[in-house]
Design a protein around this motif. Structure first.
Motif, PDB file in Angstrom:
ATOM      1  N   PHE A   1      -6.890  35.330 -66.185  1.00 13.95           N
ATOM      2  CA  PHE A   1      -6.206  34.074 -66.485  1.00 13.95           C
ATOM      3  C   PHE A   1      -7.176  32.919 -66.715  1.00 13.95           C
ATOM      4  N   GLY A   2      -8.453  33.199 -66.651  1.00 17.34           N
ATOM      5  CA  GLY A   2      -9.459  32.161 -66.847  1.00 17.34           C
ATOM      6  C   GLY A   2     -10.337  32.003 -65.619  1.00 17.34           C
ATOM      7  N   THR A   3     -11.132  30.962 -65.625  1.00 10.11           N
ATOM      8  CA  THR A   3     -12.055  30.693 -64.531  1.00 10.11           C
ATOM      9  C   THR A   3     -11.509  29.568 -63.672  1.00 10.11           C
ATOM     10  N   GLN A   4     -11.554  29.779 -62.372  1.00  9.21           N
ATOM     11  CA  GLN A   4     -11.126  28.752 -61.426  1.00  9.21           C
ATOM     12  C   GLN A   4     -12.288  28.413 -60.501  1.00  9.21           C
ATOM     13  N   LEU A   5     -12.365  27.156 -60.121  1.00  8.57           N
ATOM     14  CA  LEU A   5     -13.363  26.713 -59.158  1.00  8.57           C
ATOM     15  C   LEU A   5     -12.648  26.406 -57.851  1.00  8.57           C
ATOM     16  N   VAL A   6     -13.078  27.075 -56.774  1.00  5.04           N
ATOM     17  CA  VAL A   6     -12.424  26.940 -55.477  1.00  5.04           C
ATOM     18  C   VAL A   6     -13.451  26.493 -54.439  1.00  5.04           C
ATOM     19  N   PRO A   7     -13.339  25.243 -53.946  1.00  3.59           N
ATOM     20  CA  PRO A   7     -14.276  24.796 -52.907  1.00  3.59           C
ATOM     21  C   PRO A   7     -14.087  25.609 -51.624  1.00  3.59           C
ATOM     22  N   PHE A   8     -15.175  25.846 -50.913  1.00  4.70           N
ATOM     23  CA  PHE A   8     -15.075  26.538 -49.633  1.00  4.70           C
ATOM     24  C   PHE A   8     -16.199  26.074 -48.724  1.00  4.70           C
ATOM     25  N   ASP A   9     -15.991  26.296 -47.435  1.00  2.00           N
ATOM     26  CA  ASP A   9     -16.979  25.913 -46.439  1.00  2.00           C
ATOM     27  C   ASP A   9     -17.811  27.113 -46.039  1.00  2.00           C
ATOM     28  N   LEU A  10     -19.076  26.864 -45.813  1.00  2.00           N
ATOM     29  CA  LEU A  10     -19.976  27.871 -45.279  1.00  2.00           C
ATOM     30  C   LEU A  10     -20.197  27.577 -43.811  1.00  2.00           C
ATOM     31  N   ASN A  11     -20.876  28.460 -43.156  1.00  2.00           N
ATOM     32  CA  ASN A  11     -21.291  28.223 -41.779  1.00  2.00           C
ATOM     33  C   ASN A  11     -22.010  26.875 -41.739  1.00  2.00           C
ATOM     34  N   PRO A  12     -21.596  25.938 -40.870  1.00  2.00           N
ATOM     35  CA  PRO A  12     -22.216  24.603 -40.873  1.00  2.00           C
ATOM     36  C   PRO A  12     -23.715  24.613 -40.622  1.00  2.00           C
ATOM     37  N   ASP A  13     -24.251  25.659 -40.015  1.00  2.00           N
ATOM     38  CA  ASP A  13     -25.687  25.724 -39.777  1.00  2.00           C
ATOM     39  C   ASP A  13     -26.424  26.538 -40.840  1.00  2.00           C
ATOM     40  N   ALA A  14     -25.708  27.002 -41.865  1.00  2.00           N
ATOM     41  CA  ALA A  14     -26.330  27.861 -42.877  1.00  2.00           C
ATOM     42  C   ALA A  14     -27.500  27.165 -43.564  1.00  2.00           C
ATOM     43  N   GLU A  15     -27.333  25.866 -43.882  1.00  2.00           N
ATOM     44  CA  GLU A  15     -28.407  25.179 -44.590  1.00  2.00           C
ATOM     45  C   GLU A  15     -29.651  25.023 -43.730  1.00  2.00           C
ATOM     46  N   ARG A  16     -29.502  25.051 -42.424  1.00  2.00           N
ATOM     47  CA  ARG A  16     -30.663  24.919 -41.556  1.00  2.00           C
ATOM     48  C   ARG A  16     -31.443  26.220 -41.466  1.00  2.00           C
ATOM     49  N   GLU A  17     -30.791  27.321 -41.794  1.00  2.00           N
ATOM     50  CA  GLU A  17     -31.448  28.623 -41.739  1.00  2.00           C
ATOM     51  C   GLU A  17     -32.127  28.966 -43.057  1.00  2.00           C
ATOM     52  N   ASP A  18     -31.868  28.186 -44.096  1.00  2.00           N
ATOM     53  CA  ASP A  18     -32.386  28.467 -45.416  1.00  2.00           C
ATOM     54  C   ASP A  18     -33.842  28.026 -45.519  1.00  2.00           C
ATOM     55  N   ASP A  19     -34.691  28.917 -45.976  1.00  2.00           N
ATOM     56  CA  ASP A  19     -36.115  28.632 -46.073  1.00  2.00           C
ATOM     57  C   ASP A  19     -36.406  27.482 -47.029  1.00  2.00           C
ATOM     58  N   TYR A  20     -35.706  27.430 -48.160  1.00  2.00           N
ATOM     59  CA  TYR A  20     -35.984  26.382 -49.138  1.00  2.00           C
ATOM     60  C   TYR A  20     -35.537  25.022 -48.612  1.00  2.00           C
ATOM     61  N   ALA A  21     -34.408  24.969 -47.901  1.00  2.00           N
ATOM     62  CA  ALA A  21     -33.957  23.712 -47.307  1.00  2.00           C
ATOM     63  C   ALA A  21     -34.974  23.222 -46.279  1.00  2.00           C
ATOM     64  N   ALA A  22     -35.512  24.136 -45.493  1.00  2.00           N
ATOM     65  CA  ALA A  22     -36.535  23.768 -44.512  1.00  2.00           C
ATOM     66  C   ALA A  22     -37.783  23.239 -45.222  1.00  2.00           C
ATOM     67  N   PHE A  23     -38.139  23.870 -46.328  1.00  2.00           N
ATOM     68  CA  PHE A  23     -39.284  23.401 -47.115  1.00  2.00           C
ATOM     69  C   PHE A  23     -39.038  21.982 -47.616  1.00  2.00           C
ATOM     70  N   LEU A  24     -37.847  21.727 -48.185  1.00  2.00           N
ATOM     71  CA  LEU A  24     -37.545  20.389 -48.684  1.00  2.00           C
ATOM     72  C   LEU A  24     -37.566  19.364 -47.548  1.00  2.00           C
ATOM     73  N   ALA A  25     -37.010  19.731 -46.399  1.00  2.00           N
ATOM     74  CA  ALA A  25     -37.019  18.810 -45.252  1.00  2.00           C
ATOM     75  C   ALA A  25     -38.444  18.470 -44.830  1.00  2.00           C
ATOM     76  N   SER A  26     -39.360  19.431 -44.966  1.00  2.00           N
ATOM     77  CA  SER A  26     -40.752  19.179 -44.580  1.00  2.00           C
ATOM     78  C   SER A  26     -41.437  18.181 -45.504  1.00  2.00           C
ATOM     79  N   LEU A  27     -40.876  17.954 -46.694  1.00  2.00           N
ATOM     80  CA  LEU A  27     -41.471  17.028 -47.659  1.00  2.00           C
ATOM     81  C   LEU A  27     -41.060  15.578 -47.434  1.00  2.00           C
ATOM     82  N   LEU A  28     -40.039  15.363 -46.602  1.00  2.00           N
ATOM     83  CA  LEU A  28     -39.566  14.005 -46.360  1.00  2.00           C
ATOM     84  C   LEU A  28     -40.557  13.252 -45.490  1.00  2.00           C
ATOM     85  N   PRO A  29     -40.816  12.004 -45.837  1.00  2.00           N
ATOM     86  CA  PRO A  29     -41.721  11.216 -44.989  1.00  2.00           C
ATOM     87  C   PRO A  29     -41.159  11.112 -43.576  1.00  2.00           C
ATOM     88  N   GLY A  30     -42.025  11.176 -42.599  1.00  2.00           N
ATOM     89  CA  GLY A  30     -41.612  11.068 -41.213  1.00  2.00           C
ATOM     90  C   GLY A  30     -41.331   9.629 -40.831  1.00  2.00           C
TER      91      GLY A  30
END
Length: 172
Positions: free
Chosen positions: A135-164
């Motif tokens: 019937f076509g393509t649908q976009l459905v928002p959903f929630d992930l584990n709220p701590d998922a972004e903290r476990e992601d290596d790339y997110a941790a890398f980006l956080a390390s680039l922020l000035p302290g």
């Protein structure tokens, strides 16, 4: 260069909305990094060939000294299950990818990291499931584990680039 949780949430929601609109119009999302400064103009780095390498990202962050960094893109989520003995025998390029799994899910995802006024890290994530049906393509928002972004290596890398946080000056 602090940012509030509400500001980061708002920026991530808007950036994610733009990614969804781009997908609706073009059938794909061009990955992009968005560097948000405390003052001045934000820098958007589109990455049509995929995510740029970490050294380029770090160089931009050193130059811009952002309060927040966001990444939006499209990806496949899936579980690759292959017996360990079989995986050992395969060249790395032949190991199945999430995009090849029958139970895979295609998503538009946006995550952001920021530095709060107290020096702590802020994290936000938005995800939209892409459902392709007869019937076509649908976009459905959903929630992930709220701590998922903290476990992601790339997110941790980006956080390390922020000035302290500003360090107090030492007295002589």
């Amino acid at each position: 260069m602090p940012i509030t949780a509400e500001q980061l949430e708002g920026i991530a929601t808007g950036f994610h909305g733009i990614a969804e609109q781009h997908f609706t119009a073009n059938g794909r999302v061009v990955p992009a990094l968005w560097f948000i400064p405390d003052a001045g103009t934000a820098r958007l780095v589109e990455m049509p060939q995929g995510v740029i390498d970490r050294e380029q990202t770090a160089q931009i962050a050193r130059t811009d000294r952002p309060s927040a960094i966001l990444l939006a893109g499209e990806s496949w989520m899936g579980s690759v299950t292959i017996p360990v003995e079989a995986a050992k025998k395969l060249p790395i390029d032949d190991i199945p990818r999430p995009s090849q799994q029958p139970d895979r899910r295609e998503v538009i995802s946006t995550f952001g990291v920021g530095r709060a006024h107290d020096g702590s890290s802020l994290h936000v994530m938005r995800a939209t499931l892409i459902l392709r049906t007869v019937f076509g393509t649908q976009l459905v928002p959903f929630d992930l584990n709220p701590d998922a972004e903290r476990e992601d290596d790339y997110a941790a890398f980006l956080a390390s680039l922020l000035p302290g946080p500003a360090q107090p000056k030492r007295r002589r």
